[in-house]
Design a protein around this motif. Structure first.
Motif, short mmCIF file in Angstrom:
data_model
loop_
_atom_site.label_atom_id
_atom_site.label_comp_id
_atom_site.label_asym_id
_atom_site.label_seq_id
_atom_site.Cartn_x
_atom_site.Cartn_y
_atom_site.Cartn_z
N VAL A 31 0.84 -1.19 0.00
CA VAL A 31 0.00 0.00 0.00
C VAL A 31 0.88 1.25 0.00
O VAL A 31 1.83 1.36 0.78
CB VAL A 31 -0.93 0.01 1.23
CG1 VAL A 31 -1.74 1.29 1.29
CG2 VAL A 31 -1.86 -1.20 1.20
N THR A 32 0.57 2.18 -0.90
CA THR A 32 1.32 3.44 -0.99
C THR A 32 0.77 4.42 0.04
O THR A 32 -0.39 4.83 -0.03
CB THR A 32 1.19 4.06 -2.39
OG1 THR A 32 1.67 3.11 -3.36
CG2 THR A 32 2.01 5.33 -2.50
N SER A 33 1.61 4.78 1.00
CA SER A 33 1.18 5.72 2.04
C SER A 33 1.12 7.13 1.48
O SER A 33 1.69 7.42 0.43
CB SER A 33 2.16 5.66 3.22
OG SER A 33 3.45 6.10 2.82
N VAL A 34 0.44 8.01 2.20
CA VAL A 34 0.33 9.41 1.77
C VAL A 34 1.71 10.06 1.73
O VAL A 34 2.04 10.81 0.81
CB VAL A 34 -0.61 10.19 2.72
CG1 VAL A 34 -0.63 11.67 2.35
CG2 VAL A 34 -2.01 9.62 2.67
N GLU A 40 6.90 10.77 -4.00
CA GLU A 40 6.94 10.36 -5.41
C GLU A 40 6.40 11.46 -6.32
O GLU A 40 6.91 11.66 -7.44
CB GLU A 40 6.15 9.07 -5.60
CG GLU A 40 6.82 7.87 -4.96
CD GLU A 40 6.00 6.60 -5.09
OE1 GLU A 40 5.01 6.60 -5.84
OE2 GLU A 40 6.36 5.60 -4.44
N THR A 41 5.35 12.17 -5.87
CA THR A 41 4.80 13.27 -6.66
C THR A 41 5.85 14.36 -6.85
O THR A 41 6.05 14.87 -7.96
CB THR A 41 3.56 13.86 -5.96
OG1 THR A 41 2.57 12.84 -5.82
CG2 THR A 41 2.97 15.01 -6.77
N ILE A 42 6.54 14.72 -5.77
CA ILE A 42 7.61 15.72 -5.84
C ILE A 42 8.74 15.23 -6.75
O ILE A 42 9.30 15.99 -7.54
CB ILE A 42 8.16 16.03 -4.43
CG1 ILE A 42 7.08 16.71 -3.58
CG2 ILE A 42 9.40 16.92 -4.50
CD1 ILE A 42 7.45 16.90 -2.12
N PHE A 252 -1.55 10.44 -4.07
CA PHE A 252 -1.49 11.61 -3.21
C PHE A 252 -2.88 12.20 -2.98
O PHE A 252 -3.24 12.61 -1.88
CB PHE A 252 -0.55 12.65 -3.82
CG PHE A 252 -0.53 13.97 -3.09
CD1 PHE A 252 -0.39 14.04 -1.71
CD2 PHE A 252 -0.66 15.17 -3.80
CE1 PHE A 252 -0.37 15.26 -1.05
CE2 PHE A 252 -0.64 16.37 -3.14
CZ PHE A 252 -0.50 16.42 -1.77
N LEU A 253 -3.69 12.22 -4.05
CA LEU A 253 -5.00 12.87 -3.99
C LEU A 253 -6.17 11.90 -3.78
O LEU A 253 -7.30 12.34 -3.63
CB LEU A 253 -5.26 13.65 -5.29
CG LEU A 253 -4.34 14.84 -5.58
CD1 LEU A 253 -4.67 15.43 -6.94
CD2 LEU A 253 -4.46 15.91 -4.50
#
Length: 315
Positions: A31-34, A40-42, A252-253
């Protein structure tokens, strides 16, 4: 060939980023945490911005077939504008991806792998669509007006669309006639055996649906960037970096998508603006700085209004 160098660098750059993502950032299905999603978004946005240095170099050294005689600075601005347009128009795509995952009951630990494969398919399909679009717009007079009207139709259709989608409508019902689908995950497999028959699992169904929906969204987003430029290298590079950032942006969203409901109206405003710009491109030149400003302000307003509404509801 001198002109092939930037394309080779772009492909190597992209493949390196995807390898880092798959083999280092996501070794196992988890599971990808916030917190990880933010990192990763950055990471992907930073690389998209870092690529502007290469864009400047390519156009400054005349390494790209520059039919529009773009100056290096102009090329960078057009790349950034195209990137932000593609990323902002992907917001609506995020809502659909969430619905697809819900529809096929895909656990969070499998969602990254699905989106990763979806990105690989999107890179290939969008290259084909961009090539076809560029041929049409360069060979057929007035094609920019056709694309602009199509975007205008899409924007108006978006307003009429119901806020809630039916999850069942997102399943590839037509494909069921040609393939056997299973509702089971079969331990994360895409193809499995049921009653001695080969079937496509729920993961395969979700992947096919994601690819099909990306094609539909590409029909909107690709003509949109033609309002900015028809330079093949800028169009494709901005598209590909936006697609790569979409996956991490989703995680992220994902917990906030339903809260930022007014972002859809921001997307509508951007589509409307881009369609009008595309149709008037032959007789009216809108500066790229204004396009960037309009897109940025639209997104900020959508987020702000959504935040205000959320606070009012909480009170």
């Amino acid at each position: 060939m001198e002109n092939s160098t930037p394309w080779i660098i772009l492909i190597v750059y992209v493949m390196t980023l995807l390898s880092i993502d798959f083999f280092i950032l996501h070794k196992k299905n988890r599971v990808t945490s916030v917190k990880r999603a933010i990192f990763e978004t950055i990471f992907f946005i930073s690389n998209a911005l870092l690529f502007t240095v290469l864009i400047y170099w390519f156009y400054d050294a005349s390494m790209v077939e520059n039919a529009g005689n773009l100056k290096p600075t102009d090329a960078v601005i057009k790349y950034l504008t195209g990137y932000i347009i593609e990323l902002s128009l992907s917001v609506d795509n995020l809502f659909v991806i969430a619905i697809i995952f819900t529809s096929f009951k895909i656990p969070r630990q499998y969602q990254h792998n699905l989106l990763f494969l979806g990105i690989l398919g999107a890179i290939v399909f969008r290259a084909i669509l961009i090539s076809v679009g560029l041929v049409l717009i360069n060979k057929i007079h007035g094609m920019n007006i056709v694309f602009g009207l199509f975007l205008l139709f899409t924007a108006l259709k978006m307003l009429k669309k119901e806020a809630k989608h039916s999850p069942e409508a997102e399943k590839p019902k037509g494909l069921l006639k040609f393939f056997r689908f299973s509702n089971d995950l079969h331990g994360g497999k895409y193809i499995a055996k049921e009653n001695n028959k080969t079937v496509l699992t729920a993961l395969a169904g979700a992947l096919i649906t994601i690819e099909l929906t990306d094609l539909l969204f590409a029909l909107d987003s690709i003509p949109a960037i033609f309002a900015v430029t028809t330079d093949p290298f800028i169009v494709y590079s901005s598209n590909i970096f936006a697609i790569m950032g979409l996956r991490s942006l989703y995680f992220f969203l994902s917990n906030m998508l339903e809260k930022f409901v007014f972002l859809k109206y921001s997307v509508f405003a951007i589509l409307l603006f881009v369609s009008l710009k595309l149709m008037s491109i032959s007789f009216l030149e809108i500066p790229e700085w204004f396009s960037l400003l309009f897109i940025g302000v639209s997104i900020i307003i959508g987020i702000y209004i959504s935040t205000v509404v959320i606070k009012q509801k909480e009170k």
